[in-house]
Design a protein around this motif. Structure first.
Motif, PDB file in Angstrom:
ATOM      1  N   ASN A 721       0.821  -1.213   0.000  1.00  0.00           N
ATOM      2  CA  ASN A 721       0.000   0.000   0.000  1.00  0.00           C
ATOM      3  C   ASN A 721       0.853   1.260   0.000  1.00  0.00           C
ATOM      4  OD1 ASN A 721      -2.902  -1.157   1.974  1.00  0.00           O
ATOM      5  ND2 ASN A 721      -2.283  -1.550  -0.115  1.00  0.00           N
ATOM      6  N   MET A 722       2.001   1.237   0.695  1.00  0.00           N
ATOM      7  CA  MET A 722       2.898   2.393   0.693  1.00  0.00           C
ATOM      8  C   MET A 722       3.490   2.636  -0.694  1.00  0.00           C
ATOM      9  SD  MET A 722       4.853   1.955   4.389  1.00  0.00           S
ATOM     10  CE  MET A 722       5.744   3.535   4.321  1.00  0.00           C
ATOM     11  N   LEU A 723       3.592   1.567  -1.489  1.00  0.00           N
ATOM     12  CA  LEU A 723       4.111   1.685  -2.857  1.00  0.00           C
ATOM     13  C   LEU A 723       3.001   2.002  -3.874  1.00  0.00           C
ATOM     14  CD1 LEU A 723       6.589  -1.353  -2.872  1.00  0.00           C
ATOM     15  CD2 LEU A 723       7.185   1.091  -2.814  1.00  0.00           C
ATOM     16  N   GLY A 724       1.776   2.191  -3.381  1.00  0.00           N
ATOM     17  CA  GLY A 724       0.673   2.509  -4.279  1.00  0.00           C
ATOM     18  C   GLY A 724       0.045   1.299  -4.940  1.00  0.00           C
ATOM     19  N   ILE A 725       0.327   0.116  -4.401  1.00  0.00           N
ATOM     20  CA  ILE A 725      -0.233  -1.122  -4.958  1.00  0.00           C
ATOM     21  C   ILE A 725      -1.439  -1.541  -4.118  1.00  0.00           C
ATOM     22  CG2 ILE A 725       0.223  -3.546  -5.502  1.00  0.00           C
ATOM     23  CD1 ILE A 725       3.216  -2.743  -5.650  1.00  0.00           C
ATOM     24  N   SER A 726      -2.528  -1.842  -4.785  1.00  0.00           N
ATOM     25  CA  SER A 726      -3.749  -2.255  -4.086  1.00  0.00           C
ATOM     26  C   SER A 726      -3.659  -3.728  -3.706  1.00  0.00           C
ATOM     27  CB  SER A 726      -4.969  -2.019  -4.973  1.00  0.00           C
ATOM     28  OG  SER A 726      -5.081  -0.646  -5.278  1.00  0.00           O
ATOM     29  N   PHE A 727      -4.260  -4.058  -2.573  1.00  0.00           N
ATOM     30  CA  PHE A 727      -4.156  -5.394  -1.986  1.00  0.00           C
ATOM     31  C   PHE A 727      -5.566  -5.856  -1.620  1.00  0.00           C
ATOM     32  CE2 PHE A 727      -3.581  -8.489   1.289  1.00  0.00           C
ATOM     33  CZ  PHE A 727      -2.272  -8.951   1.273  1.00  0.00           C
ATOM     34  N   GLN A 728      -5.904  -7.087  -1.997  1.00  0.00           N
ATOM     35  CA  GLN A 728      -7.207  -7.648  -1.617  1.00  0.00           C
ATOM     36  C   GLN A 728      -7.067  -9.120  -1.281  1.00  0.00           C
ATOM     37  OE1 GLN A 728     -10.341  -7.494  -4.578  1.00  0.00           O
ATOM     38  NE2 GLN A 728     -11.698  -8.787  -3.369  1.00  0.00           N
ATOM     39  N   PRO A 729      -7.511  -9.538  -0.098  1.00  0.00           N
ATOM     40  CA  PRO A 729      -7.505 -10.968   0.219  1.00  0.00           C
ATOM     41  C   PRO A 729      -8.496 -11.717  -0.670  1.00  0.00           C
ATOM     42  CG  PRO A 729      -7.773  -9.630   2.195  1.00  0.00           C
ATOM     43  CD  PRO A 729      -7.981  -8.724   1.025  1.00  0.00           C
ATOM     44  N   VAL A 730      -8.112 -12.883  -1.123  1.00  0.00           N
ATOM     45  CA  VAL A 730      -9.023 -13.803  -1.832  1.00  0.00           C
ATOM     46  C   VAL A 730      -8.736 -15.192  -1.287  1.00  0.00           C
ATOM     47  CG1 VAL A 730      -9.573 -12.541  -3.952  1.00  0.00           C
ATOM     48  CG2 VAL A 730      -7.369 -13.682  -3.779  1.00  0.00           C
ATOM     49  N   THR A 731      -8.918 -15.315   0.007  1.00  0.00           N
ATOM     50  CA  THR A 731      -8.384 -16.478   0.702  1.00  0.00           C
ATOM     51  C   THR A 731      -9.432 -17.401   1.286  1.00  0.00           C
ATOM     52  OG1 THR A 731      -6.563 -17.037   2.200  1.00  0.00           O
ATOM     53  CG2 THR A 731      -8.224 -15.492   3.030  1.00  0.00           C
ATOM     54  N   ALA A 732     -10.721 -17.062   1.141  1.00  0.00           N
ATOM     55  CA  ALA A 732     -11.763 -17.860   1.787  1.00  0.00           C
ATOM     56  C   ALA A 732     -11.671 -19.328   1.411  1.00  0.00           C
ATOM     57  CB  ALA A 732     -13.137 -17.302   1.419  1.00  0.00           C
ATOM     58  N   MET A 733     -11.339 -19.587   0.149  1.00  0.00           N
ATOM     59  CA  MET A 733     -11.344 -20.982  -0.305  1.00  0.00           C
ATOM     60  C   MET A 733     -10.286 -21.821   0.406  1.00  0.00           C
ATOM     61  SD  MET A 733      -9.639 -20.796  -4.074  1.00  0.00           S
ATOM     62  CE  MET A 733      -7.886 -20.574  -4.281  1.00  0.00           C
ATOM     63  N   LEU A 734      -9.159 -21.197   0.828  1.00  0.00           N
ATOM     64  CA  LEU A 734      -8.119 -21.981   1.500  1.00  0.00           C
ATOM     65  C   LEU A 734      -8.632 -22.563   2.808  1.00  0.00           C
ATOM     66  CD1 LEU A 734      -4.926 -19.781   0.945  1.00  0.00           C
ATOM     67  CD2 LEU A 734      -5.861 -21.613  -0.487  1.00  0.00           C
ATOM     68  N   PHE A 735      -9.436 -21.781   3.538  1.00  0.00           N
ATOM     69  CA  PHE A 735      -9.993 -22.273   4.797  1.00  0.00           C
ATOM     70  C   PHE A 735     -10.994 -23.405   4.538  1.00  0.00           C
ATOM     71  CE2 PHE A 735      -8.869 -17.773   5.662  1.00  0.00           C
ATOM     72  CZ  PHE A 735      -7.887 -18.005   6.605  1.00  0.00           C
ATOM     73  N   ILE A 736     -11.716 -23.326   3.424  1.00  0.00           N
ATOM     74  CA  ILE A 736     -12.654 -24.408   3.077  1.00  0.00           C
ATOM     75  C   ILE A 736     -11.882 -25.665   2.689  1.00  0.00           C
ATOM     76  CG2 ILE A 736     -14.497 -25.122   1.527  1.00  0.00           C
ATOM     77  CD1 ILE A 736     -15.327 -22.208   1.294  1.00  0.00           C
ATOM     78  N   LEU A 781      -2.827  -8.535  -6.070  1.00  0.00           N
ATOM     79  CA  LEU A 781      -2.267  -7.197  -6.161  1.00  0.00           C
ATOM     80  C   LEU A 781      -2.710  -6.582  -7.482  1.00  0.00           C
ATOM     81  CD1 LEU A 781       1.407  -7.953  -5.037  1.00  0.00           C
ATOM     82  CD2 LEU A 781      -0.467  -7.121  -3.602  1.00  0.00           C
ATOM     83  N   ASN A 782      -2.995  -5.305  -7.467  1.00  0.00           N
ATOM     84  CA  ASN A 782      -3.240  -4.588  -8.712  1.00  0.00           C
ATOM     85  C   ASN A 782      -3.022  -3.103  -8.468  1.00  0.00           C
ATOM     86  OD1 ASN A 782      -5.579  -4.054  -7.255  1.00  0.00           O
ATOM     87  ND2 ASN A 782      -6.895  -4.059  -9.066  1.00  0.00           N
ATOM     88  N   VAL A 783      -3.148  -2.307  -9.515  1.00  0.00           N
ATOM     89  CA  VAL A 783      -2.997  -0.856  -9.398  1.00  0.00           C
ATOM     90  C   VAL A 783      -4.376  -0.257  -9.605  1.00  0.00           C
ATOM     91  CG1 VAL A 783      -1.849   1.194 -10.284  1.00  0.00           C
ATOM     92  CG2 VAL A 783      -0.639  -0.999 -10.281  1.00  0.00           C
ATOM     93  N   ALA A 784      -4.970   0.257  -8.527  1.00  0.00           N
ATOM     94  CA  ALA A 784      -6.371   0.684  -8.613  1.00  0.00           C
ATOM     95  C   ALA A 784      -6.641   2.039  -7.981  1.00  0.00           C
ATOM     96  CB  ALA A 784      -7.268  -0.368  -7.953  1.00  0.00           C
ATOM     97  N   GLY A 785      -5.600   2.721  -7.465  1.00  0.00           N
ATOM     98  CA  GLY A 785      -5.850   4.008  -6.822  1.00  0.00           C
ATOM     99  C   GLY A 785      -6.468   3.827  -5.455  1.00  0.00           C
ATOM    100  N   GLU A 786      -7.044   4.889  -4.943  1.00  0.00           N
ATOM    101  CA  GLU A 786      -7.651   4.863  -3.615  1.00  0.00           C
ATOM    102  C   GLU A 786      -8.996   4.132  -3.651  1.00  0.00           C
ATOM    103  OE1 GLU A 786      -7.135   6.086  -0.240  1.00  0.00           O
ATOM    104  OE2 GLU A 786      -5.133   5.726  -1.046  1.00  0.00           O
ATOM    105  N   PRO A 787      -9.320   3.385  -2.604  1.00  0.00           N
ATOM    106  CA  PRO A 787     -10.656   2.773  -2.547  1.00  0.00           C
ATOM    107  C   PRO A 787     -11.722   3.837  -2.353  1.00  0.00           C
ATOM    108  CG  PRO A 787      -9.518   2.491  -0.458  1.00  0.00           C
ATOM    109  CD  PRO A 787      -8.520   3.102  -1.396  1.00  0.00           C
TER     110      PRO A 787
END
Length: 803
Positions: A721-736, A781-787
């Motif tokens: 995030n400090m580098l301007g890279i957007s971060f989103q968890p997509v981890t639900a399936m691992l717990f399943i 990770l992607n480049v998406a600007g501010e949420p």
């Protein structure tokens, strides 16, 4: 495409050039008859014409036999062996006689005698009218208009009185859209609820229309408005029908509403949203009432602009949206606007299910013949009452057979409360406080404690449930407890998801304490999964300057860290940057696997989408989802936890689709019929717009691995995030995956378990690992600007117990 018909004609070559353009006129009949072969063995010749020419045969030809030229035309048509003649005038006169003497019961013989008497001073051939239907090559002998209407409507009495029938004959009705509108037009024509009907549609009949339109395969390619007009003319050739074959637009809406007399009722069944707005705006100006049937749950919409000229169109549901904004929408965008008009909560269970499938397994809004015909009956009935001056109110009204007759086999299940309860187990945590830890060398003030915890509480957690309770004891020791009342969830398998959150919170605490010059000592307390006490923190000393600790620079990024779910166009990231992020894991003995490959990401989109579908199919998984989402801004502000739906960065259609999941019966319906592929679309879009997908892997499946994984994950997240890279968890399936592999009673059906194992195998082929390694967390990770919106956080006081 050409089509071939056979006509008994000896000079067909001479006729061919003129015939097609005259199919709907009397002149056509005369030209045809002039060339009919009258010999005993007529030669059948071939006339070829295009499909569009066939569609030009709209109106019947009305012949008045008292006119000598018309009589000649009738005789010529009757002489043509190719023309089918229907002459049941005796039967019609019989009905007329009975209608004139309803109190008398005629015997068959008496009635036959009365019919003979009727024609004793009349030329039967010249009585009434003859109607020629060129698209059927059929000539029909009918009563004169007044008598025809009387006999045809006699069975309406006294549901419609004769005086009402006469009044209705002066009314003008306009119907726009002849898919649903066809059933309305036919019902109103059958009841003769008007004297003039204006029909507008530009579309042709396609095979997929035959699930709800009264037409056959012989009419494919013909305009819907023409099919309706023909059907009406075969019911009642005296009923005036005016066609707007190009549909409705800015240029002709005035003529449709007012030319040759203003409409008394406008029925809207068109698909174009901008036209829906246009016709209401103009109907409102002209004080014309509007009705609309949606063919779902028998919903009838009424807007009485005739008596409420200031009424907002669509009952105010589209306020702020202009017709220009509604032109040329995609299917997804159209669904979102349609849901604003109809309202999500008012849809039937199966319509909700269907909406989620648009763009996945179906292409458009579904309609059934039963719903369409019910709509035809509703509009015909209520419209007639309105036309007769009865006090029909504006509003929405339902004839829902699934509510009237309880036949739905999908059981309704209880929806849990929306907000998570604040822990009431303070005494429980106090009883578990350890007594073997030395007193802190530096006792924090309440202000210092709250400052540090305000940053610690900025850590991410699954569903933003914030599953922590901090207890600050009398020795100045801070203890982190797992508040299981908040975190109970299918996805929090053995508390592993919460351990990730605890690791992240502890990392935040380490960084902010160092920045504030406070030296601390962590004492990890958890040894096994599902223990309550996670960690204790001693405060050793306080310095005037920040303390040098690893990654101290990340402290400035704690408040920047956030989940960003925006889906901008895919943009590849520099490899050295990805390797830098991966090094955070490698430095702590964990590992990061990542892929930028487009094919891998497309495969992952299918896996993630498929596993989301499995999650929603799981009863506990669905309930978890329903209660963790904050469906309104007010809910999000009030609870300060959960997933604010605004943070999901959904389009209007996606938000509407997500809202469908609030009704658990929808998902149970999907599960029963192995549907629900529309549930996967949002996940697929999310994955395919990713620059990179990363998986954090630990040494084993242990509480220690997950706690450490949370610490490492927080460093990666803040740095990105400090580098301007957007971060989103997509981890639900691992717990399943873990739940299915380690629990016998996991709550999935055998078929669903097979599907999960299949998706897990596909996932492992993209991110291979040694047998003992464990996948802890996956993110994109992607480049998406501010949420657009950031998640709310609970107040520190709500998470802190002071002893």
């Amino acid at each position: 495409m050409k089509q071939t018909v056979f006509i008994a004609c000896s000079f067909w070559g001479k006729v061919r050039n003129n015939l097609v353009n005259k199919l709907t006129t009397k002149k056509f009949t005369y030209d045809l008859i002039n060339y009919i072969y009258r010999g005993s063995s007529p030669r059948v010749n071939m006339l070829t014409y295009s499909k569009s020419d066939l569609g030009d045969q709209v109106y019947p030809v009305l012949y008045n036999p008292s006119d000598p030229s018309d009589l000649e035309g009738i005789q010529n048509l009757k002489a043509n062996s190719f023309i089918y003649v229907v002459d049941e005038i005796d039967s019609q006169v019989s009905d007329l006689i009975k209608s004139q003497s309803p109190e008398y019961q005629f015997s068959k013989e008496e009635l036959q005698e009365r019919v003979k008497d009727f024609f004793r001073d009349k030329d039967k051939e010249r009585f009434g009218n003859w109607v020629y239907y060129p698209w059927k090559y059929t000539l029909v002998h009918l009563l004169p208009e007044k008598d025809f209407i009387r006999v045809r409507t006699v069975r309406n009495n006294f549901k419609i009185t004769p005086s009402e029938q006469q009044e209705l004959g002066t009314k003008k009705i306009g119907i726009i859209g002849l898919s649903v509108g066809q059933s309305i037009a036919l019902a109103m024509a059958l009841e003769r609820s008007c004297g003039e009907m204006r029909l507008a549609d530009f579309d042709i009949l396609e095979l997929s229309n035959l699930n709800r339109l009264k037409a056959g395969v012989t009419s494919l390619g013909i305009e819907k408005v023409v099919i309706a007009a023909r059907e009406i003319s075969e019911i009642d050739p005296y009923l005036k029908v005016t066609l707007f074959r190009e549909g409705i637009n800015e240029d002709n809406i005035g003529d449709f509403l007012t030319a040759n007399g203003k409409l008394d009722l406008l029925v809207d069944e068109c698909d174009s949203l901008d036209i829906k707005v246009l016709i209401r705006e103009r109907a409102k100006l002209e004080h014309i009432p509007v009705m609309m049937d949606t063919s779902d749950r028998g919903m009838l919409d009424i807007e009485r602009f005739d008596v409420e000229p200031k009424r907002k169109i669509f009952h105010g549901m589209l306020e702020g949206i202009t017709k220009d904004e509604l032109a040329n929408l995609s299917n997804k965008e159209r669904v979102a606007i349609v849901l604003k008009i109809t309202g999500l909560e008012t849809l039937s269970l199966r319509m909700k299910a269907s909406l989620l499938e648009i763009g996945s397994s179906i292409t458009s809004w579904p309609q059934l013949a039963s719903g369409v015909f019910l709509g035809g009956a509703s509009v015909a009935h209520v419209g007639r009452r309105l036309l007769l001056g009865e006090n029909v109110p504006s509003g929405r009204f339902y004839v829902d057979f699934d509510e009237i007759i309880k036949i739905d086999q999908v059981e309704e299940i209880e929806v849990l409360p929306n907000n998570l309860s604040v822990s009431t187990s303070s005494k429980k945590f106090l009883k578990m406080l350890p007594d073997n830890i030395l007193q802190s060398g530096y006792i924090l003030s309440v202000e210092e404690l709250k400052l540090i915890l305000s940053f610690a509480n900025m850590a991410p957690s699954g569903g933003n449930i914030q599953p922590w309770i901090w207890v600050f004891d009398s020795k100045g020791i801070l203890h982190l407890f797992h508040d299981k009342e908040r975190s109970h969830s299918m996805l929090d398998f053995k508390g592993s998801g919460s351990l990730i959150a605890f690791g992240a919170a502890l990392e935040n605490l380490r960084l902010i304490a160092a920045k504030e010059g406070i030296e601390i000592e962590f004492i990890d307390q958890i040894k096994e999964f599902e223990q309550d006490l996670i960690c204790s923190i001693r405060f050793i000393a306080k310095f005037n300057n920040p303390i040098s600790v690893p990654y101290l620079e990340l402290a400035d990024g704690i408040s920047l860290r956030c989940t960003n779910r925006k889906n901008n166009s895919r943009q590849l990231l520099p490899l050295e940057l990805l390797e830098e992020l991966a090094s955070f894991a490698e430095n702590e003995g964990l590992s990061i696997k990542f892929t930028e490959d487009k094919n891998d990401i497309e495969s992952l989109s299918e896996i993630v989408g498929g596993m989301d579908r499995m999650r929603f199919f799981h009863e506990e998984g669905l309930m978890d989802f329903i209660k963790e989402v904050r469906w309104t801004e007010n809910d999000a502000i009030q609870t300060k936890d959960g997933i604010d739906i605004a943070t999901l960065e959904l389009s209007g259609t996606e938000k509407a689709a997500m809202g469908l999941l609030k009704d658990p019966r929808t998902v149970k319906f999907f599960r029963k019929f192995l549907m629900g592929y529309g549930l996967t679309k949002i996940s697929k879009d999310t994955m395919c717009s990713s620059s990179c997908i990363m998986v954090l892997q630990g040494e084993d499946f242990s509480s220690k691995s997950y706690l450490e994984g949370g610490r490492v994950l927080q460093r990666i997240w803040i740095k990105a995030n400090m580098l301007g890279i957007s971060f989103q968890p997509v981890t639900a399936m691992l717990f399943i995956f873990h739940k299915v592999s380690q629990e016998a009673n996991h709550g999935f059906s055998k078929e669903e378990e097979k599907e999960i194992i299949k998706l897990k195998t596909k996932f492992d082929s993209i991110f291979p690992k040694k047998a003992e390694k464990q996948d802890l967390f996956m993110f994109r990770l992607n480049v998406a600007g501010e949420p657009s919106v950031r998640a709310y956080r609970r107040d520190v006081e709500d998470t802190l117990i002071l002893v």
